[in-house]
Design a protein around this motif. Structure first.
Motif, PDB file in Angstrom:
ATOM      1  N   MET A 271       0.810  -1.217   0.000  1.00 34.15           N
ATOM      2  CA  MET A 271       0.000   0.000   0.000  1.00 34.15           C
ATOM      3  C   MET A 271       0.848   1.274   0.000  1.00 34.15           C
ATOM      4  N   ILE A 272       2.118   1.147   0.364  1.00 36.20           N
ATOM      5  CA  ILE A 272       3.006   2.304   0.236  1.00 36.20           C
ATOM      6  C   ILE A 272       3.183   2.627  -1.245  1.00 36.20           C
ATOM      7  N   GLY A 275      -0.200   3.923  -2.464  1.00 38.01           N
ATOM      8  CA  GLY A 275      -0.413   5.286  -1.976  1.00 38.01           C
ATOM      9  C   GLY A 275       0.375   6.290  -2.794  1.00 38.01           C
ATOM     10  N   ILE A 278      -1.378   6.575  -6.122  1.00 39.26           N
ATOM     11  CA  ILE A 278      -2.669   7.265  -6.020  1.00 39.26           C
ATOM     12  C   ILE A 278      -2.473   8.766  -5.784  1.00 39.26           C
TER      13      ILE A 278
ATOM     14  N   PHE B  16      -0.613   2.549  10.327  1.00 40.93           N
ATOM     15  CA  PHE B  16      -0.391   1.158   9.982  1.00 40.93           C
ATOM     16  C   PHE B  16      -1.602   0.309  10.361  1.00 40.93           C
ATOM     17  N   LEU B  19      -4.504   1.045   8.123  1.00 47.50           N
ATOM     18  CA  LEU B  19      -4.246   0.538   6.781  1.00 47.50           C
ATOM     19  C   LEU B  19      -4.596  -0.944   6.691  1.00 47.50           C
ATOM     20  N   SER B  58      -7.324   4.054   2.121  1.00 46.00           N
ATOM     21  CA  SER B  58      -6.046   3.332   2.270  1.00 46.00           C
ATOM     22  C   SER B  58      -4.978   3.931   1.364  1.00 46.00           C
ATOM     23  N   GLY B  59      -5.380   4.505   0.231  1.00 48.53           N
ATOM     24  CA  GLY B  59      -4.409   5.161  -0.640  1.00 48.53           C
ATOM     25  C   GLY B  59      -3.737   6.328   0.072  1.00 48.53           C
ATOM     26  N   PHE B  60      -4.541   7.164   0.718  1.00 47.08           N
ATOM     27  CA  PHE B  60      -3.971   8.320   1.424  1.00 47.08           C
ATOM     28  C   PHE B  60      -3.112   7.882   2.610  1.00 47.08           C
ATOM     29  N   GLY B  62      -1.561   4.995   2.842  1.00 45.91           N
ATOM     30  CA  GLY B  62      -0.350   4.444   2.239  1.00 45.91           C
ATOM     31  C   GLY B  62       0.614   5.555   1.861  1.00 45.91           C
ATOM     32  N   ALA B  63       0.070   6.652   1.356  1.00 47.51           N
ATOM     33  CA  ALA B  63       0.913   7.784   0.964  1.00 47.51           C
ATOM     34  C   ALA B  63       1.570   8.416   2.192  1.00 47.51           C
ATOM     35  N   LEU B  65       2.373   6.816   4.915  1.00 50.39           N
ATOM     36  CA  LEU B  65       3.445   5.896   5.295  1.00 50.39           C
ATOM     37  C   LEU B  65       4.615   5.986   4.316  1.00 50.39           C
ATOM     38  N   ALA B  66       4.322   6.250   3.055  1.00 56.66           N
ATOM     39  CA  ALA B  66       5.377   6.370   2.045  1.00 56.66           C
ATOM     40  C   ALA B  66       6.330   7.512   2.400  1.00 56.66           C
ATOM     41  N   LYS B  69       9.108   6.292   4.663  1.00 52.60           N
ATOM     42  CA  LYS B  69      10.035   5.378   4.004  1.00 52.60           C
ATOM     43  C   LYS B  69      10.716   6.034   2.804  1.00 52.60           C
ATOM     44  N   LYS B  71       9.379   6.826   0.045  1.00 56.43           N
ATOM     45  CA  LYS B  71       8.983   6.029  -1.108  1.00 56.43           C
ATOM     46  C   LYS B  71       8.083   6.816  -2.055  1.00 56.43           C
ATOM     47  N   HIS B  72       7.989   8.138  -1.849  1.00 61.14           N
ATOM     48  CA  HIS B  72       7.195   8.903  -2.799  1.00 61.14           C
ATOM     49  C   HIS B  72       7.915   8.917  -4.134  1.00 61.14           C
ATOM     50  N   ILE B 143       0.541  13.933   5.741  1.00 61.84           N
ATOM     51  CA  ILE B 143       1.757  13.912   4.932  1.00 61.84           C
ATOM     52  C   ILE B 143       2.587  15.160   5.220  1.00 61.84           C
TER      53      ILE B 143
END
Lengths: 426, 166
Positions: A271-272, A275, A278, B16, B19, B58-60, B62-63, B65-66, B69, B71-72, B143
């Motif tokens: 989901m990272i 996300g 998205i 987490f 999610l 969950s997309g937001f 996940g973002a 959490l990204a 990490k 991970k963007h 974020i």
């Protein structure tokens, strides 16, 4: 501040690694504000795309792909493919191509293939006396090979941004995708013959035991592809079935993953990625709609018309342009930002939008392998502890082969359109 | 700073948890719906709508959490070649930019939610539409907060000049 200064500033920030969704978001907000429209217009567009039913396929397929990657599925797949192809000269390279392509279709070319399968296959390649450079290039290239096969993430994204039916695009990718695998396999077999690599004798025992081991996973691609093509279920439904099925099979049947220890972590990791994608989709929608409102595509067309008169010439320029895009941008942002702009132009040159999609994705697939930002190059370099330059050099022959295949795909639209037309997929 | 950092960590943990809950319900609901539709020829009326909004939620998350990490999706071809110290300085700038942009996106999201609240309207199951949209501003503000922590951390590392082991 003048728009040019802001533009330079944003470009600089993007190059320095600022998150692209923020760059795109800032541009859309500034554009709307410049027109005197409230910036919440960005969010209106975000919600419109964010509640698109097809979007549901993205988290479900990505999760399924990550579960497969973390489980023993890669090993079982490799064993099965070796039992089948080990007997032909250079057979292991065919194994690499086929397993990686299948795997990428599920994991969406996010680099997972190289990490999960490449890490497994690279030592085997070296052990069977394939040269290092050949093996490194092969694995790096295979990392994005399955992009054109359903249910790959880029295909879904292209369908969402272009408004083409996802089922139609799923049908269109199959034959060009097979072409790419075949043409690379031919190269692998030729190299295998030239290097005189020992073959593994074929045995039915091996095939049967490998088939038995992977019995729960083998049907998966057939169910998805068959289910969609026969109209039994839609792509989104296929995603729901896949996610649930893979979860049950890997957790309760193979017991490769623990429901409480592993699955939450896999959920988070998948989901990272979702996300991050998205975020880009949602913020970019405001920008693309602004650009379409301002008739930017039509202005671009007026401009290109003075230089490019024929569709063939347009396709040549398009390929060059897209390879440059692929060098600069990752596939997800490229699809969302570039697709809405080129679709109207391509339509003016009477290029079929489905065919355009396949051309687009094949180009971007090559973009994974081209410096300076080719994702696969960096993943391989990290995974196999080789300098990026070595990886680039190893990948070069494969890029040339893929470019030839790209030309074929571009100038023979029937490759992309025949299957969908024959099966009459809407 | 320690307080902010523990708040940051706590937020990640909560995200987490949510999610996992959202994604699990998404998988179950979506699968149930397919079974009901194809085997029993029926379906739950509200399920599709809920699933679509679960994707957004969950997309937001996940973002969010990204962000932690790193991970963007971004262009990292250049920053790969920078020294650790220069990278910290660059991160201060990019994070500042991200904080400001996300703050404005969050505010725009809030305006949108307020408009929807004014319009009224029910999504399904008695859930007001505007409630389902709260994730948009909340997500952007989360974020922004995570980027703010990153900004502070990188600023501190820049002045300390210490090489962070990563």
């Amino acid at each position: 501040m003048s728009p040019i200064l802001i533009g330079i500033g944003l470009a600089l920030l993007a190059l320095l690694g600022a998150p692209l969704f923020a760059i795109i978001g800032a541009i859309s907000m500034l554009s709307f504000a410049g027109e005197g429209i409230d910036i919440s217009a960005v969010i209106v567009e975000l919600y419109r795309i964010g509640s698109n039913p097809t979007l549901v396929a993205i988290p479900l397929f990505t999760f399924a792909g990550y579960v497969l990657a973390e489980s023993g599925a890669p090993t079982r797949m490799v064993n099965l493919a070796r039992a089948f192809f080990g007997t032909i000269p250079g057979g292991l390279s065919v194994v690499v191509l086929v397993t990686c392509a299948l795997f990428t279709a599920f994991t969406g070319a996010s680099g997972v293939t190289i990490v999960a399968l490449g890490g497994l296959l690279y030592p085997i390649l070296l052990k069977e006396q394939y040269p290092e450079r050949f093996s490194l290039g092969l694995i790096t290239t295979s990392g994005s090979l399955g992009l054109l096969f359903p249910p790959s993430l880029p295909l879904i994204l292209y369908a969402i941004t272009s408004g083409i039916s996802i089922d139609k695009l799923f049908a269109a990718g199959i034959i060009p995708g097979i072409l790419l695998v075949l043409i690379l396999a031919a190269y692998g077999i030729r190299q295998g013959k030239k290097l005189n690599i020992p073959k593994t004798p074929f045995s039915w025992m091996n095939v049967i035991s490998a088939l038995k081991a992977a019995a729960w996973e083998v049907p998966l691609p057939f169910v998805i592809v068959g289910g969609i093509y026969t109209g039994t279920f839609t792509a989104t439904e296929a995603a729901a079935v896949t996610a649930f099925y893979v979860l049950v099979v890997e957790v309760f049947i193979y017991r490769d993953l623990n429901l409480f220890k592993d699955i939450p972590r896999v959920m988070k990791e998948s989901m990272i990625l979702v996300g991050a994608i998205i975020m880009i989709i949602c913020t970019a929608m405001g920008l693309t709609n602004y650009l379409v409102d301002q008739e930017v595509p039509m202005k671009l067309f007026e401009f290109t018309k003075t230089f490019i008169s024929s569709p063939v010439m347009f396709l040549v320029v398009l390929n060059i342009f897209l390879i440059i895009v692929g060098m600069m941008m990752d596939i997800f942002s490229a699809i969302i930002v570039v697709v809405p702009l080129i679709i109207p132009i391509a339509a003016a040159y009477e290029i079929n939008p489905v065919h355009l999609g396949i051309i687009f994705l094949t180009n971007l697939e090559i973009g994974y392998l081209t410096p300076p930002v080719g994702l696969n190059l960096f993943i391989s370099s990290i995974r196999f502890e080789k300098p990026v330059f070595t990886v680039v050099r190893a990948t070069l022959p494969y890029i040339l082969i893929l470019l030839v295949a790209l030309m074929v795909i571009t100038y023979v639209p029937e490759l992309s359109l025949w299957l969908g037309d024959t099966l009459n997929i809407k | 700073m320690t307080l902010l950092r523990s708040l940051d960590r706590l937020l990640y943990k909560i995200e987490f948890g949510f999610l996992v809950a959202f994604l699990s319900s998404m998988i179950l609901l979506a699968f149930m719906q397919v079974v009901l539709r194809n085997v029993f020829g029926t379906g739950i009326v509200w399920a599709d709508t809920i699933v679509r909004h679960l994707v957004l939620w969950s997309g937001f998350i996940g973002a969010a959490l990204a962000t932690g990490k790193e991970k963007h999706i971004s262009i990292d071809a250049l920053t790969k070649y920078l020294s650790a110290r220069t990278r910290h300085i660059v991160m201060v700038f990019t994070c500042t930019f991200a904080v400001i942009t996300c703050y404005y996106l969050g505010r725009a999201g809030w305006t949108f939610v307020l408009e929807q609240q004014l319009n009224g309207g029910e999504l399904v199951l008695g859930i007001q539409t505007w409630v389902a949209l709260l994730i948009i501003p909340a997500g952007y503000f989360l974020i922004a907060f995570h980027f703010l922590i990153k900004l502070i951390e990188n600023a501190i590392s820049t002045f300390d000049g210490k090489q962070e082991a990563k």
